[in-house]
Design a protein around this motif. Structure first.
Motif, mmCIF file in Angstrom:
data_model
loop_
_atom_site.group_PDB
_atom_site.id
_atom_site.type_symbol
_atom_site.label_atom_id
_atom_site.label_comp_id
_atom_site.label_asym_id
_atom_site.label_seq_id
_atom_site.Cartn_x
_atom_site.Cartn_y
_atom_site.Cartn_z
ATOM 1 N N LYS A 29 43.021 21.311 36.320
ATOM 2 C CA LYS A 29 43.018 20.496 37.529
ATOM 3 C C LYS A 29 41.599 20.095 37.950
ATOM 4 O O LYS A 29 41.365 19.735 39.102
ATOM 5 C CB LYS A 29 43.715 21.247 38.667
ATOM 6 N N THR A 30 40.670 20.152 37.012
ATOM 7 C CA THR A 30 39.280 19.762 37.264
ATOM 8 C C THR A 30 38.937 18.563 36.401
ATOM 9 O O THR A 30 39.271 18.531 35.215
ATOM 10 C CB THR A 30 38.327 20.929 36.926
ATOM 11 N N ARG A 31 38.298 17.582 36.959
ATOM 12 C CA ARG A 31 37.932 16.394 36.199
ATOM 13 C C ARG A 31 36.660 16.621 35.381
ATOM 14 O O ARG A 31 35.801 17.437 35.739
ATOM 15 C CB ARG A 31 37.726 15.208 37.147
ATOM 16 N N ALA A 32 36.530 15.849 34.310
ATOM 17 C CA ALA A 32 35.354 15.954 33.441
ATOM 18 C C ALA A 32 34.062 15.678 34.206
ATOM 19 O O ALA A 32 33.051 16.370 34.032
ATOM 20 C CB ALA A 32 35.488 14.991 32.259
ATOM 21 N N GLU A 33 34.076 14.662 35.082
ATOM 22 C CA GLU A 33 32.854 14.324 35.812
ATOM 23 C C GLU A 33 32.368 15.500 36.660
ATOM 24 O O GLU A 33 31.172 15.721 36.805
ATOM 25 C CB GLU A 33 33.072 13.117 36.749
ATOM 26 N N ASP A 34 33.319 16.246 37.212
ATOM 27 C CA ASP A 34 32.934 17.357 38.082
ATOM 28 C C ASP A 34 32.294 18.499 37.289
ATOM 29 O O ASP A 34 31.441 19.217 37.810
ATOM 30 C CB ASP A 34 34.145 17.846 38.872
ATOM 31 N N LEU A 35 32.701 18.662 36.039
ATOM 32 C CA LEU A 35 32.032 19.642 35.178
ATOM 33 C C LEU A 35 30.597 19.206 34.914
ATOM 34 O O LEU A 35 29.659 20.020 34.950
ATOM 35 C CB LEU A 35 32.792 19.791 33.864
ATOM 36 N N ALA A 36 30.409 17.915 34.647
ATOM 37 C CA ALA A 36 29.062 17.396 34.402
ATOM 38 C C ALA A 36 28.206 17.486 35.657
ATOM 39 O O ALA A 36 27.017 17.844 35.600
ATOM 40 C CB ALA A 36 29.142 15.956 33.903
ATOM 41 N N VAL A 37 28.776 17.170 36.801
ATOM 42 C CA VAL A 37 28.044 17.255 38.065
ATOM 43 C C VAL A 37 27.561 18.680 38.313
ATOM 44 O O VAL A 37 26.432 18.908 38.777
ATOM 45 C CB VAL A 37 28.931 16.766 39.231
ATOM 46 N N MET A 197 22.734 31.409 31.699
ATOM 47 C CA MET A 197 22.960 30.025 31.277
ATOM 48 C C MET A 197 24.208 29.402 31.895
ATOM 49 O O MET A 197 24.455 28.213 31.735
ATOM 50 C CB MET A 197 23.084 29.937 29.751
ATOM 51 N N MET A 198 25.028 30.183 32.611
ATOM 52 C CA MET A 198 26.336 29.711 33.037
ATOM 53 C C MET A 198 26.367 29.427 34.533
ATOM 54 O O MET A 198 26.006 30.289 35.341
ATOM 55 C CB MET A 198 27.390 30.743 32.680
ATOM 56 N N VAL A 199 26.782 28.226 34.916
ATOM 57 C CA VAL A 199 26.933 27.875 36.316
ATOM 58 C C VAL A 199 28.397 28.072 36.699
ATOM 59 O O VAL A 199 29.294 27.546 36.040
ATOM 60 C CB VAL A 199 26.484 26.430 36.592
ATOM 61 N N PRO A 200 28.685 28.844 37.741
ATOM 62 C CA PRO A 200 30.074 29.018 38.172
ATOM 63 C C PRO A 200 30.667 27.683 38.639
ATOM 64 O O PRO A 200 29.959 26.840 39.216
ATOM 65 C CB PRO A 200 29.981 30.015 39.326
ATOM 66 N N VAL A 201 31.937 27.485 38.400
ATOM 67 C CA VAL A 201 32.618 26.245 38.772
ATOM 68 C C VAL A 201 33.854 26.589 39.601
ATOM 69 O O VAL A 201 34.689 27.391 39.179
ATOM 70 C CB VAL A 201 33.038 25.441 37.527
ATOM 71 N N GLU A 202 33.955 25.973 40.767
ATOM 72 C CA GLU A 202 35.151 26.176 41.589
ATOM 73 C C GLU A 202 36.283 25.296 41.072
ATOM 74 O O GLU A 202 36.094 24.092 40.848
ATOM 75 C CB GLU A 202 34.880 25.843 43.057
ATOM 76 N N VAL A 203 37.441 25.899 40.881
ATOM 77 C CA VAL A 203 38.585 25.167 40.345
ATOM 78 C C VAL A 203 39.807 25.402 41.216
ATOM 79 O O VAL A 203 39.875 26.364 41.991
ATOM 80 C CB VAL A 203 38.900 25.607 38.890
ATOM 81 N N GLU A 204 40.784 24.530 41.039
ATOM 82 C CA GLU A 204 42.089 24.720 41.659
ATOM 83 C C GLU A 204 43.026 25.308 40.618
ATOM 84 O O GLU A 204 43.160 24.782 39.511
ATOM 85 C CB GLU A 204 42.635 23.396 42.179
ATOM 86 N N LEU A 205 43.673 26.388 40.969
ATOM 87 C CA LEU A 205 44.606 27.057 40.067
ATOM 88 C C LEU A 205 45.988 26.414 40.173
ATOM 89 O O LEU A 205 46.260 25.647 41.111
ATOM 90 C CB LEU A 205 44.679 28.545 40.415
ATOM 91 N N PRO A 206 46.877 26.704 39.210
ATOM 92 C CA PRO A 206 48.217 26.105 39.234
ATOM 93 C C PRO A 206 48.971 26.320 40.541
ATOM 94 O O PRO A 206 49.777 25.476 40.950
ATOM 95 C CB PRO A 206 48.920 26.793 38.061
ATOM 96 N N ASP A 207 48.719 27.440 41.234
ATOM 97 C CA ASP A 207 49.433 27.706 42.486
ATOM 98 C C ASP A 207 48.767 27.057 43.698
ATOM 99 O O ASP A 207 49.181 27.274 44.842
ATOM 100 C CB ASP A 207 49.571 29.215 42.718
ATOM 101 N N GLY A 208 47.710 26.269 43.458
ATOM 102 C CA GLY A 208 47.053 25.561 44.532
ATOM 103 C C GLY A 208 45.891 26.297 45.163
ATOM 104 O O GLY A 208 45.167 25.721 45.982
ATOM 105 N N THR A 209 45.686 27.552 44.823
ATOM 106 C CA THR A 209 44.561 28.311 45.373
ATOM 107 C C THR A 209 43.278 27.955 44.630
ATOM 108 O O THR A 209 43.302 27.393 43.524
ATOM 109 C CB THR A 209 44.814 29.818 45.267
ATOM 110 N N LYS A 210 42.136 28.299 45.237
ATOM 111 C CA LYS A 210 40.834 28.038 44.647
ATOM 112 C C LYS A 210 40.283 29.307 44.011
ATOM 113 O O LYS A 210 40.559 30.419 44.459
ATOM 114 C CB LYS A 210 39.854 27.549 45.706
#
Length: 397
Positions: A29-37, A197-210
């Motif tokens: 549920k995360t777009r490619a652009e948001d990963l790049a951002v 080297m890893m930047v944490p990324v906030e995502v939406e899970l299948p149940d709608g939670t973050k």
């Protein structure tokens, strides 16, 4: 007007966690652009002496440049990251399939070396869950014929072709290599090698939670040789390439901050690696995985170096068999301690255009841990029969 060439250096490199492609993937549920951002912004946050006005270009590798990965993503990333403040940063997207971000770095290095730029963010992103390989492509009617045959269009088939042409590389050897990659990755992850080297990324899970994602989804530390041997062939009946000895389909992004050495030092930034040279090569597309060999040989010749001079080798593991072939033809063994010290794409995944920058991120940290190392290589095979290699020098010696 005569002009001296500038030394090109890596100041920093970063990546997102890598997720499994598909509905069970962390980035579904995360777009490619948001990963790049996420990685673009992280590079500036980690290097606060940088100003947006410092960045001369944003060059992004993207293989499938349609839908969310279309629209000149390289230009959109800084704008999505900073709004109006990002309007002054130009950008472009380039495609050399699996070597797209490594090519983005190579193109950026050429611009800096020639004096056309001083600071560039070069990266790559691929959301293989949303945009699978070949999505919305309209191949020329003669494409398969021109490439040799239809197997050149399916990367798994090209790996089977290497097994066919070079039967000395067996299924058992491929499984063993895959097992070693998973074991090295598991050890590196447990030791915390990925944290810097890893930047944490906030995502939406299948149940709608973050959720804040901090770890790769694809490594399988519980892999055994017995499990690998039990897997069925993925691309051909009675074949040898399986889901276990090939890289998983993956979503992710990675980026590299490259600068002229003089500009980096003026800003008080520490150059980590020097860009020595690069080379690209073409081979029979039906055995595309062999192409890192001529690319590496060309790069070594340009640099006046030999494989014995290289301390670290980061080779993208598209398929175990192609890595086995490349190492052998470069005079290395499958268990050479210089090769993929922290594991490779068989464990972490291969989000196409992002993988070259991921290799750089690994090499940078290995150099930081080992000031005794001087030279390193990042290399990939590329669909349609290409290989791309960059040689780097450790500046933290």
């Amino acid at each position: 007007m005569s002009r001296m060439l500038e030394e090109v250096v890596v100041v920093d490199s970063i990546r997102t966690p890598f997720g499994r492609a598909g509905e069970k993937g962390i980035f579904w549920k995360t777009r490619a652009e948001d990963l790049a951002v996420a990685v673009f912004k992280a590079l500036l946050e980690r290097n606060p002496s940088l100003d947006l006005s410092t960045i001369d270009d944003s060059i992004w590798g993207v293989t499938n440049q349609v839908r969310e990965q279309g629209g000149t993503l390289g230009r959109m990333v800084p704008i999505l990251a900073y709004g109006e403040k990002g309007w002054g940063i130009p950008g472009c997207s380039i495609d050399r399939m699996c070597a797209s971000s490594l090519t983005a770095v190579g193109f950026g290095a050429a611009m800096i070396a020639s004096g056309m730029a001083e600071c560039i963010i070069a990266g790559g992103v691929e959301h293989m869950g949303h945009l699978p390989m070949g999505f919305m492509r309209d191949l020329h009617p003669r494409a398969a014929e021109a490439l040799g045959d239809e197997t050149a269009l399916v990367m798994g088939q090209t790996a089977e072709n290497i097994h066919d042409r070079f039967p000395e590389f067996t299924r058992e050897m491929a499984d063993m290599y895959a097992f070693m990659s998973q074991q090295k990755a598991a050890k590196a992850i447990r030791a915390g090698k990925m944290r810097d080297m890893m930047v944490p990324v906030e995502v939406e899970l299948p149940d709608g939670t973050k959720a804040l994602i901090r770890e790769d989804q694809t490594p399988r530390p519980d892999t055994t040789l017995e499990k690998l041997a039990s897997l069925k062939p993925a691309f051909r009946e009675n074949g040898r390439v399986t889901a276990g000895n090939a890289c998983p389909l993956t979503d992710g992004a990675a980026a590299v901050l490259i600068m002229s050495e003089s500009r980096a030092r003026k800003l008080g930034l520490t150059p980590k690696m020097r860009f020595v040279t690069c080379a690209v090569a073409g081979v029979d597309p039906r055995i595309m995985g062999t192409a890192p060999v001529p690319a590496t040989q060309k790069a070594l010749a340009k640099a006046g170096l030999k494989m014995d001079d290289i301390d670290v080798i980061e080779i993208n593991e598209a398929f175990a068999v192609q890595v086995l072939y490349c190492l052998d033809r470069l005079g290395l063994t499958a268990d050479d301690p210089r090769v993929n010290m922290w594991g490779g794409a068989i464990a972490y995944g291969h989000p196409l255009a992002a993988s070259g920058a991921r290799l750089i991120a690994f090499l940078q940290r290995i150099f930081e841990e080992h000031p005794e190392y001087r030279y390193g290589i990042t290399t990939l095979c590329v669909g349609r029969g290409q290989g791309y290699t960059v040689i780097w020098e450790n500046l933290l010696r």
